[in-house]
Every structure is written in C-alpha cells, then in structure tokens.
Design an enzyme around this catalytic site. Structure first.
Site, PDB file in Angstrom:
ATOM      1  CB  THR A 264       0.323  47.063  20.502  1.00 20.48           C
ATOM      2  OG1 THR A 264       1.035  47.395  21.670  1.00 20.48           O
ATOM      3  CG2 THR A 264       1.256  46.793  19.352  1.00 20.48           C
TER       4      THR A 264
ATOM      5  CG  HIS B 287       5.501  44.923  22.366  1.00 21.35           C
ATOM      6  ND1 HIS B 287       4.582  45.905  22.096  1.00 21.35           N
ATOM      7  CD2 HIS B 287       4.781  43.872  22.836  1.00 21.35           C
ATOM      8  CE1 HIS B 287       3.372  45.463  22.380  1.00 21.35           C
ATOM      9  NE2 HIS B 287       3.468  44.242  22.828  1.00 21.35           N
TER      10      HIS B 287
ATOM     11  CB  SER C 277      -1.683  49.740  31.084  1.00 20.17           C
ATOM     12  OG  SER C 277      -2.209  48.808  30.179  1.00 20.17           O
TER      13      SER C 277
ATOM     14  CE1 TYR D 103      -4.659  53.560  24.934  1.00 24.58           C
ATOM     15  CE2 TYR D 103      -5.172  55.470  26.297  1.00 24.58           C
ATOM     16  CZ  TYR D 103      -5.429  54.168  25.917  1.00 24.58           C
ATOM     17  OH  TYR D 103      -6.463  53.463  26.513  1.00 24.58           O
TER      18      TYR D 103
ATOM     19  CD  GLU E  75     -16.455  52.316  25.469  1.00 18.24           C
ATOM     20  OE1 GLU E  75     -16.071  52.672  24.331  1.00 18.24           O
ATOM     21  OE2 GLU E  75     -16.045  52.849  26.517  1.00 18.24           O
TER      22      GLU E  75
HETATM   23  P1  A3P Z   1      -5.434  49.696  30.073  1.00 18.42           P
HETATM   24  O1  A3P Z   1      -4.748  48.571  30.801  1.00 18.42           O
HETATM   25  O2  A3P Z   1      -5.050  51.040  30.603  1.00 18.42           O
HETATM   26  O3  A3P Z   1      -6.912  49.525  30.018  1.00 18.42           O
HETATM   27  P2  A3P Z   1      -1.390  46.948  24.270  1.00 18.42           P
HETATM   28  O4  A3P Z   1      -2.351  46.494  23.254  1.00 18.42           O
HETATM   29  O5  A3P Z   1      -0.255  47.762  23.719  1.00 18.42           O
HETATM   30  O6  A3P Z   1      -0.879  45.846  25.154  1.00 18.42           O
HETATM   31  O7  A3P Z   1      -2.158  47.996  25.211  1.00 18.42           O
HETATM   32  C1  A3P Z   1      -3.181  47.586  26.099  1.00 18.42           C
HETATM   33  C2  A3P Z   1      -3.841  48.828  26.646  1.00 18.42           C
HETATM   34  O8  A3P Z   1      -4.572  49.471  25.585  1.00 18.42           O
HETATM   35  C3  A3P Z   1      -4.876  48.507  27.742  1.00 18.42           C
HETATM   36  O9  A3P Z   1      -4.896  49.671  28.571  1.00 18.42           O
HETATM   37  C4  A3P Z   1      -6.150  48.393  26.917  1.00 18.42           C
HETATM   38  O10 A3P Z   1      -7.337  48.522  27.655  1.00 18.42           O
HETATM   39  C5  A3P Z   1      -5.944  49.573  25.962  1.00 18.42           C
HETATM   40  N1  A3P Z   1      -6.797  49.498  24.762  1.00 18.42           N
HETATM   41  C6  A3P Z   1      -6.975  48.458  23.925  1.00 18.42           C
HETATM   42  N2  A3P Z   1      -7.863  48.766  22.964  1.00 18.42           N
HETATM   43  C7  A3P Z   1      -8.255  50.028  23.213  1.00 18.42           C
HETATM   44  C8  A3P Z   1      -9.178  50.921  22.573  1.00 18.42           C
HETATM   45  N3  A3P Z   1      -9.876  50.565  21.501  1.00 18.42           N
HETATM   46  N4  A3P Z   1      -9.335  52.151  23.097  1.00 18.42           N
HETATM   47  C9  A3P Z   1      -8.640  52.555  24.197  1.00 18.42           C
HETATM   48  N5  A3P Z   1      -7.750  51.753  24.846  1.00 18.42           N
HETATM   49  C10 A3P Z   1      -7.574  50.510  24.362  1.00 18.42           C
END
Ligand code: A3P
Length: 270
Positions: free
Chosen positions: A25, A83, A113, A168, A205
């Site tokens: 998200t 959500h 996650s 994703y 990153e």
């Molecule tokens: P992980 O826990 O697998 O690292 P949300 O924002 O819906 O709560 O989702 C969080 C998840 O999205 C986390 O996954 C987070 O690291 C990942 N996420 C956030 N920004 C991201 C990006 N730019 N690229 C890839 N994954 C990202």
C-alpha cells in the site's frame, strides 16, 4: 458518508489505493503521489506519507491524523488509502465514480510480511508465535479479515467499477511498466524522464532511506521499528525462509480449496 468525497468530484478524480495490509500500500501510495505531482520529488517530501495520503478508516492514537478529518480538509484530486474489503467501502466512492488501484500480493509473502508488521505494530493485537499466526491467517482471524475473501472480493468487482487490479510481483519485475500502467489509469501523460524519476524514487531502497515514506516518523509507542522495520525486505519469495515443508503442504491444500473457482491468477507460489 458524503464527507469522504467532495461534491465537485463528479469527474471521479479522487483515487483510492487499497489492499490488505502488507501488500505494498505504501509503495503504490508513493507512486500515485509522485504521478499526481508530475514526478516532483521535493513536493513528495512535503510530509510523511500518512499526511499526504489519508488512511480512510484510521482513527488511532494521536499524533497520527484521523483519515476522515484529513479528507474533509483536502481538495480533489485526493489520494486515499484503505485496507477495507470491497463490501465495506463507502458507497459514495462508487456514486462518484472514483478510481481505485488494488494491489494484491502472493498470499505467503503477504502472511510473512503481516506477521512482522504485527510484531512491531503496537495498536494491533500481538501476533503470537509464527505457528499461531499462520493458523490465524488461514482462518481469516487477522485484522481486516480473510486474505482470500479480500483478494477475491475486489477481483470480482474489477470490471464493474474503475478498478486497476495490480500485483506486487509485477511491480517488482517491471516497475517502469507498472508505473506507466498507473499513469495511464490516472490519465496523466508524463515525460519519460519523469517516469524514470518516479521509478527510482519508489524503489525499495529509496523508500527505505526516505523518512517521508518509511514510517520512522511514527512514535515508537505506535510502531517499534527495532522489533521489525516497516521497510523490512521488500522482496518476492521470502516465505520460503519461514514455511516448514509441512506448513507449506497444509497451506497449499487449504489455498486450493478457498480459491477454487476463482479466475484470479494463482497467488501462492511465486
Ligand atoms: P515486507 O515486509 O515483505 O518487506 P504495506 O505498505 O501494504 O503495509 O506493505 C508493506 C510491505 O511492502 C513490506 O513488505 C514493505 O517492505 C514492502 N514495500 C514497501 N515499499 C516498497 C517498495 N518500494 N518496493 C518493494 N516493497 C516495498
């Protein structure tokens, strides 16, 4: 629920980014904010993500903002996060023909996650052990309910409203292509240079290093990054590091049962 959408929003310029938690998200919210701001990085650092993109159903402890209060004071086009499963989204979104971007993620990575998120998130119930959480997830006993019903519920509606259904895994595989899909959906036409800037600014990153996107501005009593950082790994297939062979078999069997008959592309073994 009129307060969610301005009366002058008849063109449906509002956009809602939605999904179960932990599917990306924050990632898609940052992409949409960048697109709406023509790829202007400085402008997208005007505040933390939870100030730039109101969280529709959030009314947690201060100092975090209440979603509906933020929205009431915002001009269209507004970028809103939720959500909620499809059936709980206020009808006004559909009456105003709002655009919705839904991001789905492989169930097992979503679960891993979400488990880590609940370890750090102090306003959601304590997740318990990994084994306990796995069972809760399978039985839909996690915040926002059943993953299976959530992804299917939105998938079944995607052609009845202005819904862009994304994955994703596709965003990881070809971020530029996916950013361009979102741009087209939002009817924006940005130069290639801006698109490249958006792709770069929204890599894992870059977002992990960006305090306006990584939630480190949230007080520790709410989210403790020491237990598990919000920007954790951002990869596909991390579930392989957590599921035992037996857990994987049980999960797959149950998955086939729950997703039987759905036209949703398989979201389990990426
Ligand atoms: P992980 O826990 O697998 O690292 P949300 O924002 O819906 O709560 O989702 C969080 C998840 O999205 C986390 O996954 C987070 O690291 C990942 N996420 C956030 N920004 C991201 C990006 N730019 N690229 C890839 N994954 C990202």
């Amino acid at each position: 629920m009129k307060s969610h959408i301005n009366e002058d929003d008849s063109a449906g310029t509002g956009s809602l980014t939605t999904e179960m938690p932990n599917k990306g998200t924050t990632w898609i919210s940052e992409i949409v904010d960048m697109i709406l701001n023509d790829g202007d990085i400085e402008r997208c650092k005007r505040g933390p993500i939870y100030e730039r993109v109101p969280f529709l159903e959030f009314a947690g402890p201060k100092p975090l903002p209440v979603g509906t209060e933020q929205l009431a004071n915002m001009a269209s086009p507004r970028n809103v996060k939720t959500h909620l499963p499809f059936h709980l989204v206020p009808k006004s979104f559909w009456e105003h023909d709002c655009k919705v971007i839904y991001v789905a993620r492989n169930a097992k990575d979503n679960l891993v996650s979400y488990y880590h998120f609940d370890l750090s998130n102090r306003i959601q119930p304590w997740p318990g052990t990994w084994e306990e959480y796995l069972e809760k997830f399978i039985n839909g006993k996690v915040p926002f309910g059943s993953w299976y019903e959530h992804v299917k519920g939105w998938w079944d509606q995607k052609d009845k409203h202005r819904i862009l259904y994304m994955f994703y895994e596709d965003m990881k595989k070809d971020p530029k292509q996916e950013v361009m899909k979102v741009m087209k959906f939002l009817e924006k036409d940005l130069a290639d240079e801006s698109v490249n800037k958006i792709v770069h600014h929204t890599t894992f990153e870059a977002m992990k290093a960006n305090p306006m996107a990584n939630y480190t501005t949230i007080p520790e009593f709410f989210f403790d990054h020491k237990l598990s950082p919000f920007m954790r790994k951002g990869i596909v297939g991390d579930w392989k590091n957590y599921f035992t062979v037996a857990q994987n078999e049980i999960f797959d069997k149950d998955y086939q049962k729950k997703m039987a008959g759905s036209m949703l592309p398989l979201l389990v073994n990426t």
